[in-house]
Write an enzyme that holds these catalytic residues in place. Sequence first.
Site: not given
Lengths: 95, 493
Positions: B78, B156, B180
Amino acid sequence: MAIDTDTARRVAKLARIKVEDAALPALAQEFSAILGFIEQLNEVDVDGIEPMTSVTPQRLYRREDVVTDGNQQAAVLANAPDAREGFFAVPKVVE
Amino acid sequence: MTDLTKLTIADARDALRKGDVTSAELTQACLTAIDAADALNAFVHKTPEVAKSQAEAADARLKAGDTPDLCGIPLGIKDLFCTKGVPSQAASGILAGFKPEYESTVTSQLFDAGAVMLGKLNMDEFAMGSSNETSVYGDAVNPWKVDDRKLTPGGSSGGSAAAVAADLCLGATGTDTGGSIRQPAAFTGITGIKPTYGRVSRWGVVAFASSLDQAGPMTKTVRDSAIMLRAMSGFDPKDSTSANIPVPDFEAALTGDIRGKVIGIPKEYRMDGMPAEIAKLWEDGTAMLRDAGADIRDISLPHTKYALPAYYVIAPAEASSNLARYDGVRFGHRAKLDKGDGITEMYEKTRAEGFGAEVQRRVMVGTYVLSAGFYDAYYNRARKVRALIKRDFDEVFAAGVDAILTPATPSAAFGLGEMADADPIKMYLNDVFTVTVNLAGLPGIAVPTGTDASGLPLGLQLIGRPWEEGDLLNVAYSLERAAGFVAKPTHWW
């Protein structure tokens, strides 16, 4: 609680985010909606409850108070938008 | 061996150890799949050179008989994780051009274990969002599709979820502040675990809300999550909230035997207007655990409905403080200044240009709730409510409950752009089932267990006792086996 445009302007200033005057009424409206949602918290009886500071009841980790790192001026400055002579450069602060 | 990218981490590990495949082959297969998947916008900074050299090193280690679980396994990272010399922007314009001079603890540990980094993954800006639509890179797209619409992979960690579901990598790192990891996992039919707060180091992970943020793995199976979580976990002196307790072998906990385990079903999660298919998914999951020998118990977590409002005080408050560092001085974007502009104008213009609308909104809400005269009314009250939410869980666990079963999300994935005109609170409701877990610092895992009427994946969430991720993963493993969810998105990208 309804937020007016003056409050929205003040908050934007405190947050150091430039918001054009024309955008303030919409921003104030968004704040009002979010704060209205948050105000549900007033229904909860919190008498005698301590505000939580940490989810795990642990003492923060401590170490010897000694230098563990340093001498990395080039690495520290490598990502600066403006670095000169070993310093971060910014617009003039003192007249 | 064909379809190398479809392997689980566990199967790839075994094949690598046996010499049936090399990390170089596995890595190349993933790089090829990534290059053919630009339509998903999952990988936003590709790092094929890093990947190839790490794969070569991993193959040498494997040959020498040094074979940690993740040795040679290609992963996506990420964009929130700082990776040395590789763009790490938290999907924000304000970090444009930022290349860290250091490596986050999580990625260091993964690399030490021999993992291969394929690139950086899309996400919501500063992890603020539930649909990956606040990213400076543009929307990530869900590989699942049932009509002409492009669907959100959730957020997210939307890029991580899309990449794992589309078999672009074998696993990915995610982070979870309010859901998330778990919400995007549920939206894409994969597994994701947010560990106990303090289990995984936050050092080198761009901070959103420090008392809530935890990193965790997003993978194709529960076993893969167990393998990857072990490698990510552990005490780190560089994170003062990192817990100095041993990390068990989570994979060894996967016996599938949950006889006698007490599973709580919280009545407050049965929200008004819950879609019938979510209610059915939850009932089906409950029945699966009962059939596996668990003792199902109705429980109450009375402060559940106040979790979201408390979160939307605490998270923005912490964000407004954490994001104060983006001032145009030390890294990232600095606005072009007009003649006569001073340092205040530099801050204000830089932050207005660099932060997107949702980030600006949350920073300002946080500023407001912390400002003089409102600190007690909002911030302190929210922290007290947070203490009550945690107490609800403490009491249930003290009464003998081993894990709690809830839906992971209130719906299946929705269309990109469909929430554009909705009020922000509507988007916040995506986290209604997950956010309590962050507020209480507990481990939570999302497991795919079914589909909605249109064929989109749906997931259930299991919440465990603090530090007992092994037990939690074992219950999840049992649920995974009973549900037998094997559907994959049809390749259209």
